[in-house]
Design an enzyme around this catalytic site. Structure first.
Site, short mmCIF file in Angstrom:
data_model
loop_
_atom_site.label_atom_id
_atom_site.label_comp_id
_atom_site.label_asym_id
_atom_site.label_seq_id
_atom_site.Cartn_x
_atom_site.Cartn_y
_atom_site.Cartn_z
N THR A 251 13.09 -37.19 3.24
CA THR A 251 11.79 -36.53 3.02
C THR A 251 12.00 -35.18 2.34
O THR A 251 13.11 -34.83 1.95
CB THR A 251 11.06 -36.28 4.36
OG1 THR A 251 11.84 -35.39 5.15
CG2 THR A 251 10.83 -37.59 5.13
N GLY A 252 10.91 -34.41 2.26
CA GLY A 252 10.97 -33.11 1.60
C GLY A 252 11.23 -31.95 2.54
O GLY A 252 11.23 -30.79 2.11
N ASP A 253 11.41 -32.22 3.83
CA ASP A 253 11.70 -31.13 4.77
C ASP A 253 12.60 -31.66 5.88
O ASP A 253 13.13 -32.77 5.76
CB ASP A 253 10.38 -30.52 5.29
CG ASP A 253 10.52 -29.03 5.60
OD1 ASP A 253 11.57 -28.63 6.13
OD2 ASP A 253 9.58 -28.26 5.32
N ASP A 254 12.76 -30.89 6.97
CA ASP A 254 13.71 -31.26 8.02
C ASP A 254 13.52 -32.72 8.46
O ASP A 254 12.40 -33.18 8.66
CB ASP A 254 13.54 -30.35 9.24
CG ASP A 254 13.79 -28.87 8.90
OD1 ASP A 254 14.41 -28.58 7.86
OD2 ASP A 254 13.36 -28.01 9.69
N SER A 285 17.61 -34.55 2.70
CA SER A 285 16.51 -33.58 2.70
C SER A 285 16.96 -32.31 2.00
O SER A 285 18.09 -31.88 2.17
CB SER A 285 16.14 -33.23 4.14
OG SER A 285 15.44 -32.01 4.18
#
Ligand SMILES: *[C@@H]1O[C@H](CO)[C@@H](O)[C@H](O)[C@H]1NC(C)=O
Ligand SMILES: *[C@@H]1O[C@H](CO)[C@@H](O)[C@H](O)[C@H]1NC(C)=O
Ligand SMILES: *[C@@H]1O[C@H](CO)[C@@H](O)[C@H](O)[C@H]1NC(C)=O
Length: 448
Positions: A251-254, A285
């Site tokens: 994904t784009g974050d943690d 990520s």
């Protein structure tokens, strides 16, 4: 007996009735089973019985609400399975109810409409005091279970698609009025399983269990573009007995971020996240693989993360907090982590994350202690680690062993440490003088 004691007692009872979770490694493959009892549903209904059409154009909100209303009010013994056949079922957000299984067939897609103008609002979470990204309320989560128990979202790896791009663009263009919706959120709920499902393009965090207990995510695939803002994978928040395993998250974050509320609101609410297990997780990520924080005002304790494989990450393992957060981060064990292509392998820092408002108490200093990281190895890691405690409250008993983190062509930046005490054993490159060489892990046992 006060409410707190009752809660602790009940937690202990739940915990001791599921011994398999934390059992020692005697060659037995440990799993999340036991945390939530499996259920077989005799009563089965299909979304098509309620007029559902999977043509990707028809809006199926009424069908979903009618089917779930039927489950809630007919209350069939053993609960009901709601079957979603192959096809794309467009729908507005909806609520789940207790004793149900949402079953997505192979090729079934539940897809969020993009009607952001009519998206309903919810009150801020009490432990956050406001929306996470903007003041005021927040958009209600796409799929929400509030005060429910015995809910399973599963099937044959069908997809729940949040149609996040419209929300990400509003964020980029700064036209959002409130905090974006989560793809799946459970509040005040227990005995929840999310398994064998694909979650795609969440507007904001993908799975958000808050004030929950006995919550399992397994055999899940969670996908969002690397540049999608704040699309965290699974964020256990003020929740206990959470187990995440055998999943792939990119994904784009943690990928996983364990939280427990934000500054004065989280301190006042005072509900920790505890007994969180993460195992056999793979992913990518631009931010962190495994994160704790930065919202940890209710405290985070008894965390075990093991057998984690991370490729192309910002930071492999990130423990983050800040002055004003209060709370604690303690008894954290992270082992058997492989990191490839990362800016940093390990980061433990006391100056991360913003504040909800000016009302935070600058004397609310978080206590960070008893963090063990064992068997972490990686290549193409620009800096092996950074441990930056808080001057007035150094991080203590930080124990690193069997750690090998190297850059490419041996160009590895050195470790950086400040305001930290602990031990190191077989760490290469060698960390910093604050971490004392020890000949055994015995010194690293919990002593808080
Ligand atoms: C869904 O649940 C929320 C929280 O309990 C509630 O406020 C909302 O009215 C519910 N929405 C519908 C359509 O039932
Ligand atoms: C669904 O995905 C999981 C995890 O990737 C996998 O283990 C499982 O075999 C898949 N199941 C089906 C029915 O395809
Ligand atoms: C520390 O956390 C682990 C879970 O990782 C748990 O099994 C253990 O009981 C905890 N230790 C203490 C002293 O509570």
């Amino acid at each position: 007996m006060n409410g707190n004691m009752l809660r602790i007692l009940m937690m202990l009872m739940l915990y001791s009735s599921s011994p398999a979770i934390f059992a020692g490694a005697d060659g037995v493959v440990e799993t999340c089973s036991g945390i939530v009892p499996m259920r077989y549903r005799n009563d089965k209904i299909s979304i098509t019985d309620f007029g559902g059409v999977g043509d990707g154009k028809t809006v199926n909100t009424k069908a979903f609400r009618a089917a779930i209303f039927r489950i809630e009010h007919l209350r069939r013994r053993g609960g009901t399975l709601l079957y979603i056949p192959p096809g794309v079922y467009l729908t507005d957000r909806f609520n789940l109810t207790s004793r149900m299984t949402l079953y997505l067939a192979s090729g079934a897609v539940i897809k969020a409409t993009q009607d952001t103008a009519n998206w309903p609002l919810a009150d801020p979470l009490p432990s956050y005091g406001r929306g996470r990204e903007l003041p005021g309320g927040r958009y209600m989560s796409f799929i929400l279970g509030d005060g429910v128990h015995d809910v399973i979202i599963t099937g044959e790896n069908g997809t729940i698609d949040g149609s996040g791009d419209i929300w990400w663009n509003m964020w980029r263009q700064r036209t959002l009025q409130f905090t974006r919706p989560h793809l799946i959120e459970f509040m005040h709920s227990r005995h929840i399983i999310i398994s064998n499902v694909i979650l795609k393009d969440s507007p904001f965090w993908n799975v958000h269990p808050i004030y929950c207990s006995n919550f399992v995510v397994r055999y899940a695939t969670i996908l969002a573009p690397a540049d999608s803002p704040n699309t965290d994978g699974v964020d256990p928040d003020s929740s206990s007995n959470v187990c995440i395993e055998d999943s792939y998250i990119s994904t784009g974050d943690d990928l996983v971020a364990i939280k427990s509320g934000w500054d004065e609101y989280g301190i006042a609410y005072g509900r920790p996240s505890s007994h969180i297990t993460i195992r056999r997780l793979t992913g990518s990520s631009p931010y962190a693989g495994i994160a704790i924080g930065s919202e940890t005002s209710g405290g985070v304790e008894h965390v075990l993360a093991e057998h984690i494989n991370l490729f192309n990450v910002g930071v492999g393992i990130h423990v983050k907090t800040n002055i004003g957060r209060g709370g604690f981060i303690r008894n954290i064990t992270i082992s058997n982590v492989y990191v490839e292509n990362a800016r940093r392998g390990i980061k433990i820092s006391g100056d991360v994350g913003d504040h909800p408002d000016d009302g935070f108490n600058s004397n609310a200093i978080p206590v960070v202690t008893d963090i063990t990281m064992r068997t972490v190895w990686g290549q193409n890691v620009l800096q092996p680690g950074l441990v930056k405690g808080i001057k007035t409250a150094p991080f203590t008993n930080i124990c690193l062993s069997d750690i090998n983190l190297y850059g490419s062509l041996k160009e590895t930046a050195p470790w950086e440490c400040s305001d930290v005490k602990g031990f190191a054993l077989k760490v290469s490159p060698w960390p910093c003088s604050e971490l004392v060489s020890t000949d055994g892990a015995s010194l690293c046992s919990a002593n808080y």
